[in-house]
Design a protein around this motif. Sequence first.
Motif, PDB file in Angstrom:
ATOM      1  N   UNK A 153       0.814  -1.216   0.000  1.00 29.34           N
ATOM      2  CA  UNK A 153       0.000   0.000   0.000  1.00 29.34           C
ATOM      3  C   UNK A 153       0.848   1.267   0.000  1.00 29.34           C
ATOM      4  N   UNK A 154       1.821   1.313  -0.911  1.00 32.60           N
ATOM      5  CA  UNK A 154       2.652   2.516  -1.036  1.00 32.60           C
ATOM      6  C   UNK A 154       2.545   3.117  -2.434  1.00 32.60           C
ATOM      7  N   UNK A 155       1.529   2.643  -3.195  1.00 30.64           N
ATOM      8  CA  UNK A 155       1.270   3.200  -4.524  1.00 30.64           C
ATOM      9  C   UNK A 155       2.469   3.040  -5.453  1.00 30.64           C
ATOM     10  N   UNK A 156       3.219   1.969  -5.298  1.00 25.77           N
ATOM     11  CA  UNK A 156       4.436   1.750  -6.077  1.00 25.77           C
ATOM     12  C   UNK A 156       4.056   1.173  -7.440  1.00 25.77           C
ATOM     13  N   UNK A 157       4.436   1.852  -8.551  1.00 25.06           N
ATOM     14  CA  UNK A 157       3.953   1.474  -9.886  1.00 25.06           C
ATOM     15  C   UNK A 157       4.281   0.046 -10.310  1.00 25.06           C
ATOM     16  N   UNK A 158       5.482  -0.447  -9.992  1.00 24.44           N
ATOM     17  CA  UNK A 158       5.840  -1.803 -10.429  1.00 24.44           C
ATOM     18  C   UNK A 158       4.879  -2.838  -9.846  1.00 24.44           C
ATOM     19  N   UNK A 159       4.601  -2.737  -8.553  1.00 25.35           N
ATOM     20  CA  UNK A 159       3.697  -3.690  -7.901  1.00 25.35           C
ATOM     21  C   UNK A 159       2.287  -3.593  -8.477  1.00 25.35           C
ATOM     22  N   UNK A 160       1.820  -2.378  -8.718  1.00 25.17           N
ATOM     23  CA  UNK A 160       0.461  -2.196  -9.219  1.00 25.17           C
ATOM     24  C   UNK A 160       0.335  -2.730 -10.643  1.00 25.17           C
ATOM     25  N   UNK A 161       1.351  -2.522 -11.482  1.00 28.36           N
ATOM     26  CA  UNK A 161       1.317  -3.055 -12.852  1.00 28.36           C
ATOM     27  C   UNK A 161       1.189  -4.572 -12.833  1.00 28.36           C
ATOM     28  N   UNK A 162       1.949  -5.227 -11.960  1.00 27.78           N
ATOM     29  CA  UNK A 162       1.872  -6.681 -11.855  1.00 27.78           C
ATOM     30  C   UNK A 162       0.532  -7.133 -11.281  1.00 27.78           C
ATOM     31  N   UNK A 163       0.005  -6.385 -10.316  1.00 24.49           N
ATOM     32  CA  UNK A 163      -1.304  -6.711  -9.756  1.00 24.49           C
ATOM     33  C   UNK A 163      -2.389  -6.588 -10.827  1.00 24.49           C
ATOM     34  N   UNK A 164      -2.287  -5.586 -11.692  1.00 19.34           N
ATOM     35  CA  UNK A 164      -3.251  -5.433 -12.788  1.00 19.34           C
ATOM     36  C   UNK A 164      -3.189  -6.616 -13.751  1.00 19.34           C
ATOM     37  N   UNK A 165      -1.980  -7.133 -13.989  1.00 16.50           N
ATOM     38  CA  UNK A 165      -1.835  -8.296 -14.868  1.00 16.50           C
ATOM     39  C   UNK A 165      -2.615  -9.486 -14.306  1.00 16.50           C
ATOM     40  N   UNK A 166      -2.487  -9.710 -13.004  1.00 11.77           N
ATOM     41  CA  UNK A 166      -3.212 -10.813 -12.377  1.00 11.77           C
ATOM     42  C   UNK A 166      -4.714 -10.521 -12.349  1.00 11.77           C
ATOM     43  N   UNK A 167      -5.068  -9.269 -12.149  1.00 14.77           N
ATOM     44  CA  UNK A 167      -6.476  -8.846 -12.170  1.00 14.77           C
ATOM     45  C   UNK A 167      -7.123  -9.209 -13.510  1.00 14.77           C
ATOM     46  N   UNK A 168      -6.469  -8.857 -14.627  1.00 15.34           N
ATOM     47  CA  UNK A 168      -7.001  -9.176 -15.954  1.00 15.34           C
ATOM     48  C   UNK A 168      -7.165 -10.689 -16.127  1.00 15.34           C
ATOM     49  N   UNK A 169      -6.170 -11.442 -15.714  1.00 13.15           N
ATOM     50  CA  UNK A 169      -6.217 -12.897 -15.882  1.00 13.15           C
ATOM     51  C   UNK A 169      -7.383 -13.506 -15.116  1.00 13.15           C
ATOM     52  N   UNK A 170      -7.575 -13.074 -13.881  1.00 17.28           N
ATOM     53  CA  UNK A 170      -8.661 -13.626 -13.073  1.00 17.28           C
ATOM     54  C   UNK A 170     -10.024 -13.216 -13.613  1.00 17.28           C
ATOM     55  N   UNK A 171     -10.122 -12.011 -14.173  1.00 19.34           N
ATOM     56  CA  UNK A 171     -11.360 -11.591 -14.826  1.00 19.34           C
ATOM     57  C   UNK A 171     -11.693 -12.516 -15.994  1.00 19.34           C
ATOM     58  N   UNK A 172     -10.664 -12.897 -16.761  1.00 19.73           N
ATOM     59  CA  UNK A 172     -10.881 -13.802 -17.885  1.00 19.73           C
ATOM     60  C   UNK A 172     -11.375 -15.165 -17.426  1.00 19.73           C
ATOM     61  N   UNK A 173     -11.036 -15.536 -16.202  1.00 22.19           N
ATOM     62  CA  UNK A 173     -11.485 -16.813 -15.638  1.00 22.19           C
ATOM     63  C   UNK A 173     -12.841 -16.683 -14.951  1.00 22.19           C
ATOM     64  N   UNK A 174     -13.499 -15.512 -15.145  1.00 26.09           N
ATOM     65  CA  UNK A 174     -14.834 -15.253 -14.579  1.00 26.09           C
ATOM     66  C   UNK A 174     -14.842 -15.251 -13.052  1.00 26.09           C
ATOM     67  N   UNK A 175     -13.744 -14.799 -12.475  1.00 31.40           N
ATOM     68  CA  UNK A 175     -13.692 -14.632 -11.024  1.00 31.40           C
ATOM     69  C   UNK A 175     -14.252 -13.258 -10.651  1.00 31.40           C
ATOM     70  N   UNK A 176     -14.830 -13.174  -9.472  1.00 35.50           N
ATOM     71  CA  UNK A 176     -15.204 -11.886  -8.898  1.00 35.50           C
ATOM     72  C   UNK A 176     -13.969 -11.346  -8.189  1.00 35.50           C
ATOM     73  N   UNK A 177     -13.259 -10.434  -8.841  1.00 45.85           N
ATOM     74  CA  UNK A 177     -11.939 -10.027  -8.346  1.00 45.85           C
ATOM     75  C   UNK A 177     -11.919  -8.542  -8.035  1.00 45.85           C
ATOM     76  N   UNK A 178     -11.330  -8.203  -6.894  1.00 48.55           N
ATOM     77  CA  UNK A 178     -11.178  -6.818  -6.460  1.00 48.55           C
ATOM     78  C   UNK A 178      -9.703  -6.527  -6.226  1.00 48.55           C
ATOM     79  N   UNK A 179      -9.305  -5.316  -6.554  1.00 54.10           N
ATOM     80  CA  UNK A 179      -7.925  -4.882  -6.365  1.00 54.10           C
ATOM     81  C   UNK A 179      -7.899  -3.773  -5.322  1.00 54.10           C
ATOM     82  N   UNK A 180      -7.180  -3.997  -4.232  1.00 50.02           N
ATOM     83  CA  UNK A 180      -7.101  -3.008  -3.147  1.00 50.02           C
ATOM     84  C   UNK A 180      -5.853  -2.149  -3.340  1.00 50.02           C
TER      85      UNK A 180
END
Length: 240
Positions: A23-50
């Motif tokens: 939770x330090x708004x660090x761009x590298x971590x957030x970019x990677x979290x977004x990658x996983x977010x997209x993948x889980x969305x494709x798998x029809x998961x109910x996914x939230x990013x904090x």
Amino acid sequence: MNETEQAKQLIREAKNIYIIPPQNNEPESIANALALFYTLKELNKNVNLIIEELPEKLKFLVPSLDFISYPKNLVISIPRKMTDVSQIYYEKNDEALKIHLSLEKGSIKKENISFYFSEPKPDLIITLGIQNFKVQLLERLDSFGFLLNSPILNIDNHQENIKFGKVNLIKNRSFPEILIDLIKLINNDSIKKETADCLLTGLIIHSNNFKNSKTTAEIFETAGLLMKKGASIKNITDNI
């Protein structure tokens, strides 16, 4: 069964998933979290990013800020022992929403009011780049109490990680390399363009545009794979 296969099993069995980078708004971590977010969305998961806020230079990675799922049920709690509220009404305009409380008796101060999100308990929490959940996150998740005591998939590339998860995927590699192995396993070897853009963004930030000592032959191989999947290195470097 190795850690990556255990991680696959946790994800496959979960429907409601929360992803939490540091939770330090660090761009590298957030970019990677977004990658996983997209993948889980494709798998029809109910996914939230904090995340606290999406960094301006990463906004090109999402179609709109509304696209990122976030808890929506906010509760405002006022202790009855302090006061009795006899009437509640609100007014809303283009600038703000104001909630008015009429007190029947007692008094109330700002510090007596608490705010928290009320959501169904998730099936799985995925942490990215967090070495110690209690030290780095617990106090900052006061308003997300519904997350506590859910199973955790702990993904990290720091060997000092205390392995607090139900499954701990800890490897001495860049995050995009770790996530590519996981994504290919859980999504039938498929990496879509949106995911590839996020992973290559994380890789470019990690390696300082392939200029620092973290840049290895494997990093270049990973970048080449992501470009073959549709990631645009020019678009990424133009933005970040």
